[in-house]
Design a protein around this motif. Sequence first.
Motif, PDB file in Angstrom:
ATOM      1  N   ILE A   1     -11.058  -1.060  -6.748  1.00 33.89           N
ATOM      2  CA  ILE A   1      -9.757  -0.875  -6.099  1.00 33.89           C
ATOM      3  C   ILE A   1      -9.698   0.490  -5.415  1.00 33.89           C
ATOM      4  O   ILE A   1      -9.144   0.646  -4.318  1.00 33.89           O
ATOM      5  CB  ILE A   1      -8.609  -1.102  -7.110  1.00 33.89           C
ATOM      6  CG1 ILE A   1      -7.337  -1.447  -6.374  1.00 33.89           C
ATOM      7  CG2 ILE A   1      -8.351   0.064  -7.997  1.00 33.89           C
ATOM      8  CD1 ILE A   1      -6.206  -1.784  -7.307  1.00 33.89           C
TER       9      ILE A   1
ATOM     10  N   GLU B   1      -6.095  12.847  -3.363  1.00 32.00           N
ATOM     11  CA  GLU B   1      -5.635  11.923  -2.328  1.00 32.00           C
ATOM     12  C   GLU B   1      -5.780  10.475  -2.773  1.00 32.00           C
ATOM     13  O   GLU B   1      -4.895   9.646  -2.546  1.00 32.00           O
ATOM     14  CB  GLU B   1      -6.415  12.146  -1.022  1.00 32.00           C
ATOM     15  CG  GLU B   1      -5.967  11.185   0.068  1.00 32.00           C
ATOM     16  CD  GLU B   1      -6.708  11.369   1.395  1.00 32.00           C
ATOM     17  OE1 GLU B   1      -7.126  12.495   1.702  1.00 32.00           O
ATOM     18  OE2 GLU B   1      -6.852  10.364   2.120  1.00 32.00           O
TER      19      GLU B   1
ATOM     20  N   ILE C   1      -3.824  -0.450 -14.974  1.00 32.52           N
ATOM     21  CA  ILE C   1      -3.376   0.255 -13.766  1.00 32.52           C
ATOM     22  C   ILE C   1      -2.678   1.556 -14.173  1.00 32.52           C
ATOM     23  O   ILE C   1      -2.870   2.606 -13.560  1.00 32.52           O
ATOM     24  CB  ILE C   1      -2.417  -0.621 -12.925  1.00 32.52           C
ATOM     25  CG1 ILE C   1      -3.090  -1.939 -12.532  1.00 32.52           C
ATOM     26  CG2 ILE C   1      -1.896   0.142 -11.709  1.00 32.52           C
ATOM     27  CD1 ILE C   1      -3.901  -1.954 -11.275  1.00 32.52           C
TER      28      ILE C   1
ATOM     29  N   LEU D   1     -10.284   2.262  -0.676  1.00 32.21           N
ATOM     30  CA  LEU D   1      -9.525   3.264   0.085  1.00 32.21           C
ATOM     31  C   LEU D   1     -10.322   3.990   1.180  1.00 32.21           C
ATOM     32  O   LEU D   1      -9.865   4.020   2.331  1.00 32.21           O
ATOM     33  CB  LEU D   1      -8.864   4.269  -0.871  1.00 32.21           C
ATOM     34  CG  LEU D   1      -7.865   3.639  -1.854  1.00 32.21           C
ATOM     35  CD1 LEU D   1      -7.303   4.690  -2.809  1.00 32.21           C
ATOM     36  CD2 LEU D   1      -6.733   2.954  -1.112  1.00 32.21           C
TER      37      LEU D   1
ATOM     38  N   ILE E   1      -5.830   9.166  -5.887  1.00 26.59           N
ATOM     39  CA  ILE E   1      -4.848   8.799  -6.917  1.00 26.59           C
ATOM     40  C   ILE E   1      -3.452   8.729  -6.293  1.00 26.59           C
ATOM     41  O   ILE E   1      -2.666   7.810  -6.567  1.00 26.59           O
ATOM     42  CB  ILE E   1      -4.858   9.823  -8.083  1.00 26.59           C
ATOM     43  CG1 ILE E   1      -6.191   9.726  -8.846  1.00 26.59           C
ATOM     44  CG2 ILE E   1      -3.685   9.594  -9.023  1.00 26.59           C
ATOM     45  CD1 ILE E   1      -6.327   8.556  -9.794  1.00 26.59           C
ATOM     46  N   ALA E   2      -3.160   9.679  -5.415  1.00 23.65           N
ATOM     47  CA  ALA E   2      -1.844   9.678  -4.767  1.00 23.65           C
ATOM     48  C   ALA E   2      -1.651   8.404  -3.954  1.00 23.65           C
ATOM     49  O   ALA E   2      -0.568   7.814  -3.945  1.00 23.65           O
ATOM     50  CB  ALA E   2      -1.712  10.910  -3.865  1.00 23.65           C
ATOM     51  N   THR E   3      -2.701   7.967  -3.283  1.00 21.75           N
ATOM     52  CA  THR E   3      -2.592   6.762  -2.466  1.00 21.75           C
ATOM     53  C   THR E   3      -2.353   5.540  -3.352  1.00 21.75           C
ATOM     54  O   THR E   3      -1.553   4.663  -3.040  1.00 21.75           O
ATOM     55  CB  THR E   3      -3.879   6.558  -1.643  1.00 21.75           C
ATOM     56  OG1 THR E   3      -4.180   7.765  -0.967  1.00 21.75           O
ATOM     57  CG2 THR E   3      -3.718   5.447  -0.642  1.00 21.75           C
ATOM     58  N   ARG E   4      -3.069   5.506  -4.461  1.00 21.72           N
ATOM     59  CA  ARG E   4      -2.890   4.377  -5.393  1.00 21.72           C
ATOM     60  C   ARG E   4      -1.458   4.381  -5.940  1.00 21.72           C
ATOM     61  O   ARG E   4      -0.830   3.344  -6.077  1.00 21.72           O
ATOM     62  CB  ARG E   4      -3.923   4.495  -6.518  1.00 21.72           C
ATOM     63  CG  ARG E   4      -4.143   3.246  -7.324  1.00 21.72           C
ATOM     64  CD  ARG E   4      -4.679   2.098  -6.475  1.00 21.72           C
ATOM     65  NE  ARG E   4      -3.797   0.945  -6.547  1.00 21.72           N
ATOM     66  CZ  ARG E   4      -3.725  -0.006  -5.617  1.00 21.72           C
ATOM     67  NH1 ARG E   4      -4.468   0.034  -4.546  1.00 21.72           N
ATOM     68  NH2 ARG E   4      -2.895  -0.999  -5.753  1.00 21.72           N
ATOM     69  N   LYS E   5      -0.970   5.572  -6.264  1.00 19.51           N
ATOM     70  CA  LYS E   5       0.403   5.673  -6.772  1.00 19.51           C
ATOM     71  C   LYS E   5       1.385   5.192  -5.717  1.00 19.51           C
ATOM     72  O   LYS E   5       2.358   4.500  -6.031  1.00 19.51           O
ATOM     73  CB  LYS E   5       0.730   7.126  -7.152  1.00 19.51           C
ATOM     74  CG  LYS E   5       0.112   7.541  -8.467  1.00 19.51           C
ATOM     75  CD  LYS E   5       0.561   8.935  -8.847  1.00 19.51           C
ATOM     76  CE  LYS E   5       0.011   9.282 -10.235  1.00 19.51           C
ATOM     77  NZ  LYS E   5       0.352  10.668 -10.591  1.00 19.51           N
ATOM     78  N   PHE E   6       1.117   5.567  -4.475  1.00 14.73           N
ATOM     79  CA  PHE E   6       1.979   5.117  -3.384  1.00 14.73           C
ATOM     80  C   PHE E   6       2.016   3.590  -3.353  1.00 14.73           C
ATOM     81  O   PHE E   6       3.082   2.975  -3.301  1.00 14.73           O
ATOM     82  CB  PHE E   6       1.461   5.656  -2.045  1.00 14.73           C
ATOM     83  CG  PHE E   6       2.198   5.087  -0.868  1.00 14.73           C
ATOM     84  CD1 PHE E   6       3.330   5.715  -0.378  1.00 14.73           C
ATOM     85  CD2 PHE E   6       1.797   3.886  -0.288  1.00 14.73           C
ATOM     86  CE1 PHE E   6       4.032   5.176   0.689  1.00 14.73           C
ATOM     87  CE2 PHE E   6       2.498   3.337   0.768  1.00 14.73           C
ATOM     88  CZ  PHE E   6       3.623   3.984   1.267  1.00 14.73           C
ATOM     89  N   ALA E   7       0.822   2.987  -3.393  1.00 18.02           N
ATOM     90  CA  ALA E   7       0.761   1.526  -3.311  1.00 18.02           C
ATOM     91  C   ALA E   7       1.515   0.890  -4.473  1.00 18.02           C
ATOM     92  O   ALA E   7       2.293  -0.052  -4.287  1.00 18.02           O
ATOM     93  CB  ALA E   7      -0.693   1.070  -3.292  1.00 18.02           C
ATOM     94  N   GLU E   8       1.306   1.414  -5.667  1.00 19.27           N
ATOM     95  CA  GLU E   8       1.966   0.827  -6.846  1.00 19.27           C
ATOM     96  C   GLU E   8       3.474   1.025  -6.776  1.00 19.27           C
ATOM     97  O   GLU E   8       4.241   0.115  -7.089  1.00 19.27           O
ATOM     98  CB  GLU E   8       1.420   1.437  -8.137  1.00 19.27           C
ATOM     99  CG  GLU E   8      -0.061   1.147  -8.394  1.00 19.27           C
ATOM    100  CD  GLU E   8      -0.388  -0.339  -8.555  1.00 19.27           C
ATOM    101  OE1 GLU E   8       0.508  -1.129  -8.877  1.00 19.27           O
ATOM    102  OE2 GLU E   8      -1.568  -0.698  -8.321  1.00 19.27           O
ATOM    103  N   GLU E   9       3.893   2.204  -6.379  1.00 21.84           N
ATOM    104  CA  GLU E   9       5.337   2.460  -6.331  1.00 21.84           C
ATOM    105  C   GLU E   9       6.016   1.560  -5.303  1.00 21.84           C
ATOM    106  O   GLU E   9       7.048   0.966  -5.567  1.00 21.84           O
ATOM    107  CB  GLU E   9       5.640   3.921  -6.001  1.00 21.84           C
ATOM    108  CG  GLU E   9       7.148   4.158  -6.065  1.00 21.84           C
ATOM    109  CD  GLU E   9       7.599   5.511  -5.568  1.00 21.84           C
ATOM    110  OE1 GLU E   9       6.784   6.280  -5.041  1.00 21.84           O
ATOM    111  OE2 GLU E   9       8.810   5.784  -5.731  1.00 21.84           O
TER     112      GLU E   9
ATOM    113  N   LEU F   1      -3.599   5.336 -12.969  1.00 22.13           N
ATOM    114  CA  LEU F   1      -2.674   6.257 -12.293  1.00 22.13           C
ATOM    115  C   LEU F   1      -2.590   7.593 -13.024  1.00 22.13           C
ATOM    116  O   LEU F   1      -2.328   8.624 -12.417  1.00 22.13           O
ATOM    117  CB  LEU F   1      -1.266   5.636 -12.190  1.00 22.13           C
ATOM    118  CG  LEU F   1      -1.130   4.352 -11.375  1.00 22.13           C
ATOM    119  CD1 LEU F   1       0.327   3.923 -11.306  1.00 22.13           C
ATOM    120  CD2 LEU F   1      -1.691   4.524  -9.965  1.00 22.13           C
TER     121      LEU F   1
END
Lengths: 250, 131, 330
Positions: free
Chosen positions: C65, C299, C116, C69, C301-309, C120
């Motif tokens: 996953i 970047e 997940i 990115l 982890i932040a992107t993954r957090k963005f997607a999850e949020e 995060l």
Amino acid sequence: MQALRNLLLKTADDALILGHRNSEWTGLGPILEEDIAFSSMAQDKIGHALALYTILHDQLGEPEPDHLAFRRPEKEFYCCHMVELPIGEYDFTTIRHFLFDHAELLRYDLFSNSAYGPLSALARKIKGELKYHVLHADSWVMRLSRGTDESYNRLQSALNNTYSLALGMFEIPDNEQELINDKIFSGENKLKSLWEEKVGDLAKKAGLEIPVVENKMAGFGGRKGHHTEFLHGILEEMTQVFKLEEKVEW
Amino acid sequence: MKTKTPIIDPRIKRLDIERSLSYNHVNQMEEWGTYEVFHQKKRGEQHVHAGVVHAPDPEMALVFAKEQFGRRLKCANIWVVRTSDVYSLGYENEDMFETTSEKMYREAGGYKLRDKINQFKKDHKLQNAGS
Amino acid sequence: MYGGGYIFSDPTQKEIDDHNDDPLLLEAFEAKINEGEKVEPQDWMPYEYRRQLIRLIEQHANSEIMGALPEGAWITRAPGFKRKLALIAKVQDEVGHAQLLYNAAETLGKSREEMITDLLNSKSKYSNVFNYPAKTWADVTVIGFLIDAAAIINQVANSKGSYGPYCRALERICYEESFHIKQGYDAFVALALGSFSQQEMLQEALNRWWQPIMHFFGPSDTLSVHGEKLMKWKVKMASNDHMRQQFLDSYVPKIWEVGLTLPDPLLKKNLETGIWEYTEPDWEEFYKVINGDGPCNAERIATRKFAEEHGSWVRQALMNPRQQFSIPLA
């Protein structure tokens, strides 16, 4: 023939740009399963654009598909404004997908009876893909509108903001009558009325209200080469690598 | 949290990443329950278990399964069944499937007639039919 | 694609004390694996086997996953229809692999939501290579060719492991990876045999990626008692060095034959021993990156957090309050 060229180009450009926009969700979707499904549809759309550019190249003497898609100046793109906008949140993405894909399915339904052979053949070939696209769109619209208050409100407000832009899909080109006379395409007005009925029915089932549009031409201009600021940005990205060096294989 | 290098993903430039930095928990069952997916390669063949999708209901499970299990493999049809609706005999009962040699009466190979018939034909000097 | 260099942790003394496996069951379990039989989710299994498998499959799923990115960033920029469609399909497959692998891990009792959440919070790892940036299109071709090649070596080895659901997922993944590596190789060779500036761009990318690639299979294994047990249980299938050698053997000639060089003056195959010799990569850097301090960890982890949020309202809207977690069957 200019009218046919224009019809093929705008249909291809819509698919190319929306396919690119939707592909931006690949890897960032709300849940893995949806990420995969949505990415497939983005690929399908870019594939439809490729098929149309190929017809333009093979039959109408236009340049290669890669040239048409990645080396054409912005002013010569004929996509509608709705497909140019950034992906935003999943509410806008879903509503745009719903509004666009119903129009696309109906457009290709009309194409399947076109007197222009390559177009009717393409329409028959991609029928199954389009069927899945609207099944997917309808499934999400139905569920999100019956989900939580938040999801309902988000969908309704996305619909309010997007509906007038969607009408830009049906902007009538100058020489459309030729296409109608030659039985190549039955015309944007015919398509629009089919679409309004279909989308209206489904929205009703979902408990969503189709907004009253005051300026019916708010989303117009794309078909004549006038675009939102967003097209420029996405075209820059699309051509970034190609522009490094022309006339080489990438 | 600060990123050390300038962000290079053009998609990311469009996203509001800063806002999401405190998002660090996905609730239990937020990704819904699971459905077992069975896919049929082509008409006439069996539906075979292909895997699992997370979905909120059976119809969405089909929408998802179509792409996750039908996009790369040839596929004629798909079934989904809620995981909790599948009954299975545990592996601890695997020994129940073992057949003993006394059960040869239910195997095709347990019936050896040809030797007998050949002997009969030899004894009675019969020619093979058709030869 | 997947990342190598799995981190297997040693159990704490407390974990060992708390989970004394029944010796009779353990003996039967080991006998079964020894005979080449697969373990299925409903089987009895040692505590440590379950724990390490969850860790292994979870890291693998996370790598898929997160691996989506760096390349995903190039989808809109990919030059031309052929490259673009291949790249979207490839990145999509990676998400698909994550889906298959999280499901395989779920059969061991840890829910996808928990996995997940651990990702995060950096409680679980993913492959280090994805913490490096893909700066140019050439980086994308290096990833598509060489990282995927390395991944296949690892995955083919793991697909002969003992846990049924993981093997089944890997079987399908390996089948799909064979397309990934072909499209990566194709794009790589196009640059290698292209114009001078294309070659230069590729050489620079290759130089940047060489160390992460050498890191990919992880440091030399020190065969602890613990490691031997994981080998015996067919959780770990090949030593890191063995896989690295296999990779060098298959791919260095392919890099050299198209006129590229590798940034290691010592790299050569010893014709007597048949073993590749190379400069030992910087393992301190490897541990630094895996512990969160690489060029792109933040970047990613932040992107993954963005997607999850941004997906959370969508997921929650479709939640069924009466539904409960049931472990997938297979």
